[in-house]
Write a protein that holds these residues in place. Structure first.
Motif, PDB file in Angstrom:
ATOM      1  N   UNK A  12       0.795  -1.222   0.000  1.00  0.00           N
ATOM      2  CA  UNK A  12       0.000   0.000   0.000  1.00  0.00           C
ATOM      3  C   UNK A  12       0.826   1.269   0.000  1.00  0.00           C
ATOM      4  N   UNK A  13       2.131   1.175  -0.244  1.00  0.00           N
ATOM      5  CA  UNK A  13       2.996   2.353  -0.217  1.00  0.00           C
ATOM      6  C   UNK A  13       2.520   3.400  -1.218  1.00  0.00           C
ATOM      7  N   UNK A  14       2.709   4.663  -0.872  1.00  0.00           N
ATOM      8  CA  UNK A  14       2.372   5.769  -1.749  1.00  0.00           C
ATOM      9  C   UNK A  14       3.547   6.059  -2.683  1.00  0.00           C
ATOM     10  N   UNK A  15       3.346   6.017  -3.979  1.00  0.00           N
ATOM     11  CA  UNK A  15       4.463   6.225  -4.905  1.00  0.00           C
ATOM     12  C   UNK A  15       5.144   7.588  -4.767  1.00  0.00           C
ATOM     13  N   UNK A  77       5.156   6.977   3.351  1.00  0.00           N
ATOM     14  CA  UNK A  77       3.752   6.805   3.714  1.00  0.00           C
ATOM     15  C   UNK A  77       3.109   5.675   2.932  1.00  0.00           C
ATOM     16  N   UNK A  78       1.939   5.250   3.408  1.00  0.00           N
ATOM     17  CA  UNK A  78       1.187   4.232   2.701  1.00  0.00           C
ATOM     18  C   UNK A  78      -0.256   4.193   3.160  1.00  0.00           C
ATOM     19  N   UNK A  79      -1.108   3.638   2.320  1.00  0.00           N
ATOM     20  CA  UNK A  79      -2.517   3.482   2.675  1.00  0.00           C
ATOM     21  C   UNK A  79      -2.665   2.474   3.811  1.00  0.00           C
ATOM     22  N   UNK A  80      -3.537   2.785   4.737  1.00  0.00           N
ATOM     23  CA  UNK A  80      -3.846   1.898   5.870  1.00  0.00           C
ATOM     24  C   UNK A  80      -2.645   1.665   6.774  1.00  0.00           C
TER      25      UNK A  80
END
Length: 321
Positions: A12-15, A77-80
């Motif tokens: 879920x990492x943010x690119x 950062x990442x989702x969840x």
């Protein structure tokens, strides 16, 4: 000396936040005489990871053992990331890194991973302003500074949302290899070479409506009369209390003093007027109770970390100031 950099990824990492670290530390700029870092993207959850962008995945041959040789470990950062469990192996690797003198860096919600590893306990840190309350709830021993771009509590460096990760990365380069190297990297990236970590995040925060039990009506009155000079004695009369009782109740229910509370509301109102109107700084100073442009500028710089004119230019363009 900073030579070896690894980025630890979870599903879920943010690119973008991953790209920030890759851009600063992962490119070969030796043609300009800049240092080349031994750089690796490391997966904590298998060779292929999804990002929060549909259809966008990241694959890497490096596992968590690669973290043991890094001088700097970044966690983007990442989702969840806020409400999930993290691999014990990753948390242990982060702790080992700080124990042996390496640094760890978080970008935005990556700070929750550092918190789970116990690396925020007793340390100052920051995160995107929208996640500050949740960070405080989950890690009550952390000392959270929700209004700043990044915090260097060596060996733990935390940064707020998205672009502030650039600032934190360049800060580390500047600290390790000097301003000339950091400035050259910034120039290649076409970003400001230095924004101080204490500069405030640009927070969308409406004037609060208090839920306080005994001073709520007075607070509502104060919000509507920010341009007036008032004393604790006058406020106490309005609340039908003695000045001493009013000051004590105010502190208990708001967590601050009447002076600091009204000062903060005046700065917030000034921010909104600078963003949304063409009023002059003098007129805004009068409307917000500061009286003069000089007084507004002084308090604005102390609270926000920049001048009223510079703040307005950020939101409305160079011609607005």
């Amino acid at each position: 000396m900073l030579r070896n950099v690894a980025v630890a990824l979870l599903d879920g990492v943010h690119p973008f936040e991953l790209g920030v670290v890759c851009e600063v530390f992962g490119l070969d700029r030796s043609d300009e005489g800049l240092p080349v870092y031994d750089f690796a993207v490391v997966s904590a959850e298998g060779p292929a990871l999804r990002t929060h962008v549909p259809g966008f995945t990241v694959s890497t041959p490096y596992g968590l053992d690669r973290l043991d040789e890094a001088d700097l470990i970044a966690v983007p950062a990442g989702s969840d990331y806020i409400g999930r469990d993290y691999p014990d192996e990753l948390l242990d690797a982060l702790v080992r890194a700080t124990d042996r003198g390496a640094r760890v860096l978080s970008v935005c919600s990556g700070v929750f991973v550092l918190g789970a590893a116990g690396l925020l306990d007793g340390r100052r840190c920051t995160v995107h302003w929208r996640q500050a309350d949740e960070l405080a709830r989950r890690y009550p021993r952390a000392i959270i500074e929700p209004d700043v771009l990044y915090v260097d509590e060596d060996p733990v460096i935390t940064s707020a949302g998205t672009a502030s990760g650039v600032d934190a990365c360049l800060h580390i380069v500047r600290k390790e290899q000097g301003p000339e190297v950091a400035n050259k990297i910034a120039r290649r990236m076409v970003v400001p070479p230095h924004r101080d970590g204490g500069q405030a995040q640009y927070i969308e925060r409406p004037l609060p409506r208090s839920q306080c039990d005994t001073v709520g009506e007075v607070l509502a009155w104060m919000e509507g009369h920010l341009d007036e000079e008032v004393t604790v004695e006058q406020l106490a009369i309005r609340a039908h209390m003695s000045p001493r009782t009013f000051a004590r109740r105010f502190q208990q229910e708001t967590g601050t003093t009447p002076y600091r509370w009204i000062l903060r509301q005046r700065v917030l109102l000034a921010q909104r007027l600078l963003e949304a109107t063409d009023e002059t700084v003098d007129a805004i100073a009068a409307r917000t109770g500061f009286g003069t442009a000089a007084a507004l500028r002084h308090q604005f710089v102390r609270s926000i970390g920049t001048t009223p004119n510079a703040y307005r230019r950020t939101f409305r363009g160079p011609e607005a100031a």
